[in-house]
Design a protein around this motif. Structure first.
Motif, mmCIF file in Angstrom:
data_model
loop_
_atom_site.group_PDB
_atom_site.id
_atom_site.type_symbol
_atom_site.label_atom_id
_atom_site.label_comp_id
_atom_site.label_asym_id
_atom_site.label_seq_id
_atom_site.Cartn_x
_atom_site.Cartn_y
_atom_site.Cartn_z
ATOM 1 N N HIS A 1 -11.124 -1.618 -31.920
ATOM 2 C CA HIS A 1 -10.569 -2.999 -31.428
ATOM 3 C C HIS A 1 -10.436 -3.520 -32.923
ATOM 4 N N PRO A 2 -9.028 -4.240 -33.001
ATOM 5 C CA PRO A 2 -8.906 -5.299 -34.217
ATOM 6 C C PRO A 2 -10.177 -5.932 -34.749
ATOM 7 N N ASP A 3 -10.918 -6.726 -33.766
ATOM 8 C CA ASP A 3 -12.038 -7.412 -33.983
ATOM 9 C C ASP A 3 -13.297 -6.464 -33.577
ATOM 10 N N GLU B 1 -8.775 -2.634 -45.625
ATOM 11 C CA GLU B 1 -8.643 -3.987 -44.708
ATOM 12 C C GLU B 1 -10.181 -3.938 -44.055
ATOM 13 N N ARG C 1 -13.342 -5.632 -39.888
ATOM 14 C CA ARG C 1 -11.999 -6.021 -40.701
ATOM 15 C C ARG C 1 -12.276 -7.264 -41.412
#
Ligand code: SAM
Length: 255
Positions: free
Chosen positions: A158-160, A189, A211
């Motif tokens: 997940h991006p978070d 990143e 990230r």
């Protein structure tokens, strides 16, 4: 036996397991680390970060159960293990421990596999949702295997999401950290968010990775929640600092 560290995740279901049963399930991860990870999962839930959890290297389920108990409805826990060490009955014990500690069968997948033969597409097929919000990597303690496992979970993160790595800076596995730093170099990143220090040589430090876009949010939350475990000098990552949480913070007395 040393006095238990006074730490909770803040999730009552997870904390009941950590307080009453965690150390009776055979395994290697510290209760200190499990409480911090349980707290981070609770925070993800509070801010609407939805996703599954994955553990590579479940063994008998000690850490896996803590993560699975922190899930919200509709999310799933995926446990990957070769289940061939120290004997062939290990998966049976893992399943019995999940049942005994309240992880319902429909909430998790027990996946007997060598992680080096699992592709991101195969992993994605087993997820309940689209992404993994928390992953714990604790399989074969070798650089090539950790590199494989990092790339596997990175592909579905997940991006978070947060990746937690076991046995970083363990005196017996110094080269594992090299795999972690090579991964950070390949994925600029990504950042080291936190080092959770050891309780003992058999419950060694963990790295938390996320990230850069969400690092400061997690960092503020960790510092606000666990200030009494904060090692104030933090970890120098040559450009930024990662939070260090340790069961008994102190500095060397120099005068
Ligand atoms: C140190 S134990 C895990 C301990 C557990 N996570 C805990 O916190 O109690 C390591 C586990 O990784 C599994 N394992 C080792 N290499 C693996 C691989 N390539 N794929 C899947 N599982 C692996 C072993 O079978 C073993 O159960």
């Amino acid at each position: 036996m040393s006095e238990a560290i006074d730490i909770e995740s803040g999730d009552p279901v997870v904390d009941r397991y950590l307080g009453e049963s965690y150390e009776r399930v055979r395994g290697m991860s510290s209760r200190f680390a499990a409480a911090i990870c349980g707290h981070l999962m609770r925070r993800q839930t509070m801010v609407g970060t939805i996703g599954d959890v994955v553990e590579i290297g479940t063994f008998e389920g000690r850490f896996f159960i803590a993560m699975a108990l922190g899930l919200s409805p509709g999310e799933r826990a995926i446990g990957i293990d070769r289940f061939d060490w120290p004997d062939e009955k290990i998966e049976t014990r893992f399943l019995a421990n999940c049942a005994a500690h309240g992880v319902a069968t429909e909430r998790f997948v027990s996946w007997k596999a060598d992680s080096r033969e699992v592709t991101p597409a195969m992993l994605r097929e087993r997820l309940a949702g689209d992404a993994v919000r928390f992953a714990h990597i604790d399989s074969h303690h070798a650089r090539e295997c950790l590199t494989n496992d990092l790339e596997l979970v990175h592909a579905v993160l997940h991006p978070d999401g947060i990746i937690c790595l076991d046995d970083m800076l363990h005196p017996g596995y110094p080269m594992l950290a090299a795999a972690a730093f090579d991964y950070l170099a390949r994925h600029p990143e990504m950042r080291l968010l936190c080092i959770i220090d050891r309780e003992d040589i058999v419950a060694a430090p963990k790295f938390l990775i996320c990230r850069e876009a969400v690092r400061v949010l997690y960092e503020r939350d960790l510092l606000a929640t666990f200030s009494r475990f904060h090692y104030m000098l933090d970890a120098d990552m040559e450009g930024y600092y990662a939070v260090v949480l340790t069961p008994h913070p102190r500095l060397a007395e120099v005068c």
